[in-house]
Design a protein around this motif. Structure first.
Motif, PDB file in Angstrom:
ATOM      1  N   LYS A 116       0.802  -1.214   0.000  1.00 25.57           N
ATOM      2  CA  LYS A 116       0.000   0.000   0.000  1.00 25.57           C
ATOM      3  C   LYS A 116       0.838   1.269   0.000  1.00 25.57           C
ATOM      4  N   GLY A 117       2.047   1.182   0.533  1.00 25.50           N
ATOM      5  CA  GLY A 117       2.902   2.358   0.577  1.00 25.50           C
ATOM      6  C   GLY A 117       3.767   2.528  -0.653  1.00 25.50           C
ATOM      7  N   LEU A 118       4.181   1.404  -1.273  1.00 26.58           N
ATOM      8  CA  LEU A 118       5.101   1.470  -2.409  1.00 26.58           C
ATOM      9  C   LEU A 118       4.547   0.855  -3.675  1.00 26.58           C
ATOM     10  N   GLY A 119       3.402   0.160  -3.583  1.00 27.55           N
ATOM     11  CA  GLY A 119       2.807  -0.440  -4.769  1.00 27.55           C
ATOM     12  C   GLY A 119       3.453  -1.733  -5.219  1.00 27.55           C
ATOM     13  N   TRP A 120       4.176  -2.411  -4.328  1.00 28.14           N
ATOM     14  CA  TRP A 120       4.808  -3.684  -4.678  1.00 28.14           C
ATOM     15  C   TRP A 120       3.765  -4.796  -4.680  1.00 28.14           C
ATOM     16  N   THR A 121       4.027  -5.865  -5.442  1.00 28.20           N
ATOM     17  CA  THR A 121       3.186  -7.061  -5.401  1.00 28.20           C
ATOM     18  C   THR A 121       3.721  -8.010  -4.333  1.00 28.20           C
ATOM     19  N   LYS A 122       2.896  -8.973  -3.944  1.00 24.52           N
ATOM     20  CA  LYS A 122       3.328  -9.951  -2.953  1.00 24.52           C
ATOM     21  C   LYS A 122       4.539 -10.733  -3.460  1.00 24.52           C
ATOM     22  N   ASP A 123       4.535 -11.109  -4.736  1.00 19.91           N
ATOM     23  CA  ASP A 123       5.674 -11.852  -5.293  1.00 19.91           C
ATOM     24  C   ASP A 123       6.948 -11.015  -5.252  1.00 19.91           C
ATOM     25  N   GLU A 124       6.844  -9.753  -5.572  1.00 16.29           N
ATOM     26  CA  GLU A 124       8.024  -8.882  -5.519  1.00 16.29           C
ATOM     27  C   GLU A 124       8.565  -8.782  -4.096  1.00 16.29           C
ATOM     28  N   ILE A 125       7.661  -8.717  -3.148  1.00 13.47           N
ATOM     29  CA  ILE A 125       8.085  -8.638  -1.742  1.00 13.47           C
ATOM     30  C   ILE A 125       8.797  -9.918  -1.329  1.00 13.47           C
ATOM     31  N   GLU A 126       8.225 -11.072  -1.674  1.00 13.13           N
ATOM     32  CA  GLU A 126       8.813 -12.344  -1.267  1.00 13.13           C
ATOM     33  C   GLU A 126      10.199 -12.540  -1.879  1.00 13.13           C
ATOM     34  N   VAL A 127      10.370 -12.173  -3.136  1.00  7.38           N
ATOM     35  CA  VAL A 127      11.683 -12.288  -3.780  1.00  7.38           C
ATOM     36  C   VAL A 127      12.687 -11.358  -3.087  1.00  7.38           C
ATOM     37  N   TYR A 128      12.252 -10.166  -2.792  1.00 10.87           N
ATOM     38  CA  TYR A 128      13.116  -9.180  -2.142  1.00 10.87           C
ATOM     39  C   TYR A 128      13.575  -9.655  -0.764  1.00 10.87           C
ATOM     40  N   LEU A 129      12.688 -10.319  -0.034  1.00 10.14           N
ATOM     41  CA  LEU A 129      13.006 -10.721   1.336  1.00 10.14           C
ATOM     42  C   LEU A 129      14.010 -11.868   1.418  1.00 10.14           C
ATOM     43  N   VAL A 130      14.240 -12.580   0.325  1.00  9.76           N
ATOM     44  CA  VAL A 130      15.204 -13.688   0.341  1.00  9.76           C
ATOM     45  C   VAL A 130      16.580 -13.189   0.758  1.00  9.76           C
ATOM     46  N   GLN A 131      17.055 -12.129   0.130  1.00  6.21           N
ATOM     47  CA  GLN A 131      18.376 -11.596   0.461  1.00  6.21           C
ATOM     48  C   GLN A 131      18.377 -10.899   1.823  1.00  6.21           C
ATOM     49  N   VAL A 132      17.246 -10.333   2.188  1.00  7.85           N
ATOM     50  CA  VAL A 132      17.153  -9.682   3.494  1.00  7.85           C
ATOM     51  C   VAL A 132      17.328 -10.713   4.604  1.00  7.85           C
ATOM     52  N   ARG A 133      16.696 -11.865   4.459  1.00 12.55           N
ATOM     53  CA  ARG A 133      16.822 -12.922   5.477  1.00 12.55           C
ATOM     54  C   ARG A 133      18.269 -13.413   5.579  1.00 12.55           C
ATOM     55  N   LYS A 134      18.924 -13.568   4.446  1.00 15.09           N
ATOM     56  CA  LYS A 134      20.322 -14.007   4.463  1.00 15.09           C
ATOM     57  C   LYS A 134      21.195 -12.987   5.188  1.00 15.09           C
ATOM     58  N   ALA A 135      20.966 -11.722   4.910  1.00 15.48           N
ATOM     59  CA  ALA A 135      21.754 -10.675   5.553  1.00 15.48           C
ATOM     60  C   ALA A 135      21.505 -10.633   7.051  1.00 15.48           C
ATOM     61  N   LEU A 136      20.256 -10.801   7.455  1.00  9.65           N
ATOM     62  CA  LEU A 136      19.903 -10.748   8.868  1.00  9.65           C
ATOM     63  C   LEU A 136      20.651 -11.817   9.668  1.00  9.65           C
ATOM     64  N   SER A 137      20.901 -12.959   9.050  1.00  9.85           N
ATOM     65  CA  SER A 137      21.553 -14.074   9.744  1.00  9.85           C
ATOM     66  C   SER A 137      23.073 -14.065   9.594  1.00  9.85           C
ATOM     67  N   ASP A 138      23.637 -13.052   8.968  1.00  8.93           N
ATOM     68  CA  ASP A 138      25.085 -12.955   8.777  1.00  8.93           C
ATOM     69  C   ASP A 138      25.743 -12.473  10.062  1.00  8.93           C
ATOM     70  N   ARG A 139      26.472 -13.367  10.740  1.00 11.11           N
ATOM     71  CA  ARG A 139      27.086 -13.030  12.017  1.00 11.11           C
ATOM     72  C   ARG A 139      28.391 -12.253  11.879  1.00 11.11           C
ATOM     73  N   ASN A 140      28.787 -11.989  10.659  1.00 10.70           N
ATOM     74  CA  ASN A 140      29.947 -11.131  10.449  1.00 10.70           C
ATOM     75  C   ASN A 140      29.572  -9.652  10.505  1.00 10.70           C
ATOM     76  N   VAL A 141      28.287  -9.361  10.479  1.00  8.45           N
ATOM     77  CA  VAL A 141      27.792  -7.994  10.612  1.00  8.45           C
ATOM     78  C   VAL A 141      27.285  -7.817  12.045  1.00  8.45           C
ATOM     79  N   HIS A 142      27.908  -6.915  12.782  1.00 12.69           N
ATOM     80  CA  HIS A 142      27.624  -6.773  14.213  1.00 12.69           C
ATOM     81  C   HIS A 142      26.618  -5.635  14.433  1.00 12.69           C
ATOM     82  N   ALA A 143      25.394  -5.874  13.995  1.00 12.17           N
ATOM     83  CA  ALA A 143      24.348  -4.850  14.038  1.00 12.17           C
ATOM     84  C   ALA A 143      23.405  -5.075  15.219  1.00 12.17           C
ATOM     85  N   TYR A 144      22.738  -4.009  15.596  1.00  8.59           N
ATOM     86  CA  TYR A 144      21.783  -4.101  16.708  1.00  8.59           C
ATOM     87  C   TYR A 144      20.736  -3.004  16.576  1.00  8.59           C
TER      88      TYR A 144
END
Length: 356
Positions: free
Chosen positions: A309-337
């Motif tokens: 609703k905010g950006l006009g993305w489709t559900k499929d576009e969101i799901e594809v986009y989140l694949v790399q986001v999930r990988k990044a979130l689990s990267d323990r070499n990045v010390h984020a908080y």
């Protein structure tokens, strides 16, 4: 009759030597300048986390279905996140994470025998139920847009389907000893209005408290570069939320907003919550491990309505986009908080000057 065993918390251990009976004075927040030491072996695969008092008619329980998720029917569209079982379970996990981060305490305001407590946006009701148990002579009311709370609760706890955006709340002005909010970023067009209304409904001398995520991602040692996918998702989510008029970055403004509303004795504590188990410290590693699960389980819920609703993305576009986001979130070499802000303030007594 209420059975305490029906509302047992998840088995996340409290810090060594501390239990829920410890006094609030035993808790210290991290200084914002404190550095969390990362684990020198970040790729340990064993730690991977791939893994009513107000009458409501039946239509309230007939949730709106979108993209395989369900959303609240009452005041539909007001809250952009799901209310289904997976999200309820995630909310319960999030509650336990913050309970451990706060070393067992549910509140910071100096409460003394409160008679009336209001929990705005109570969610699954765990906080309200625990407060009802802790203060058995206090009337605890939890309000929410979704009736997802349990039926069996302490006799002094009730849940009400209500919208805090409404001009008048279902309580009397100057009546409550304590009003509480927790993790409500993105839920309101202007959280300052919630603070102002809370000020009105508190009795003189009563307290308000907000415990809030800061959506911005932080890193102290340079391991998070500008191309980090989870940080990019955070910026995209923020843009979508602003487009919809539901700002996320409110946590760092709460203290100022409290003071502008007239509260006195306003305090702020800031905590650091790792996004995964990258820290070396066992307690932070445990918190990060559970928080990784919390974030992975919530990414879709945090994205669907905002991005559509905010950006006009489709559900499929969101799901594809989140694949790399999930990988990044689990990267323990990045010390984020993330930073967790806790702010509490007192409504002045009659005749006492306020800070507004």
């Amino acid at each position: 009759m209420f059975n305490p065993s029906d509302n047992m918390s998840l088995a996340i251990p409290l810090p060594h030597g501390l239990d829920e009976s410890d006094p609030p004075s035993s808790v210290e927040a991290l200084s914002p300048s404190s550095i969390i030491e990362p684990d020198s072996e970040p790729s340990d695969g064993a730690e991977s986390c791939n893994t009513s008092t107000k009458s409501v008619n039946q239509s309230i329980f007939e949730y709106i279905r979108e993209n395989g998720r369900t959303y609240h029917r009452y005041q539909a569209g007001t809250y952009p996140f799901p209310n289904d079982q997976p999200e309820s379970e995630r909310l319960d996990l999030q509650y336990e994470i913050m309970k451990v981060l706060f070393r067992g305490r549910n509140f910071y305001a100096p409460l003394k025998n409160p008679k009336k407590i209001l929990d705005i946006g109570t969610g699954t009701g765990k906080w309200a139920i625990e407060m009802g148990n802790q203060f058995p002579s206090c009337e605890v009311t939890g309000t929410d847009l979704s009736p997802i709370q349990p039926e069996w609760v302490p006799n002094n706890v009730r849940f009400v389907i209500d919208d805090a955006n409404e001009e008048d709340w279902m309580i009397s002005p100057n009546s409550h000893d304590y009003i509480h909010t927790r993790v409500l970023l993105g839920a309101f067009e202007d959280f300052r209005e919630i603070i102002k209304k809370s000020f009105r409904y508190l009795r003189p001398g009563g307290w308000m408290e907000s415990q809030e995520y800061m959506s911005t991602l932080y890193c102290d040692d340079g391991t998070m570069d500008s191309n980090y996918a989870f940080a990019e998702w955070t910026a995209t989510q923020d843009k979508a939320a602003m487009t919809m008029g539901r700002p996320l970055r409110i946590a760092n403004k709460l203290k100022r907003w409290y003071e502008q509303a007239g509260f006195v004795d306003v305090h702020e504590e800031i905590y650091k919550l790792p996004i995964n188990s990258w820290p070396k410290d066992p307690q932070f590693k445990m918190l990060g491990r559970f928080n990784e699960t919390n974030l992975l389980d919530g990414l879709q819920a945090f994205s669907l309505q905002l991005f559509q609703k905010g950006l006009g993305w489709t559900k499929d576009e969101i799901e594809v986009y989140l694949v790399q986001v999930r990988k990044a979130l689990s990267d323990r070499n990045v010390h984020a908080y993330h930073k967790i802000f806790v702010v509490w303030g007192r409504k002045p007594e009659e005749g006492e000057p306020s800070t507004s």
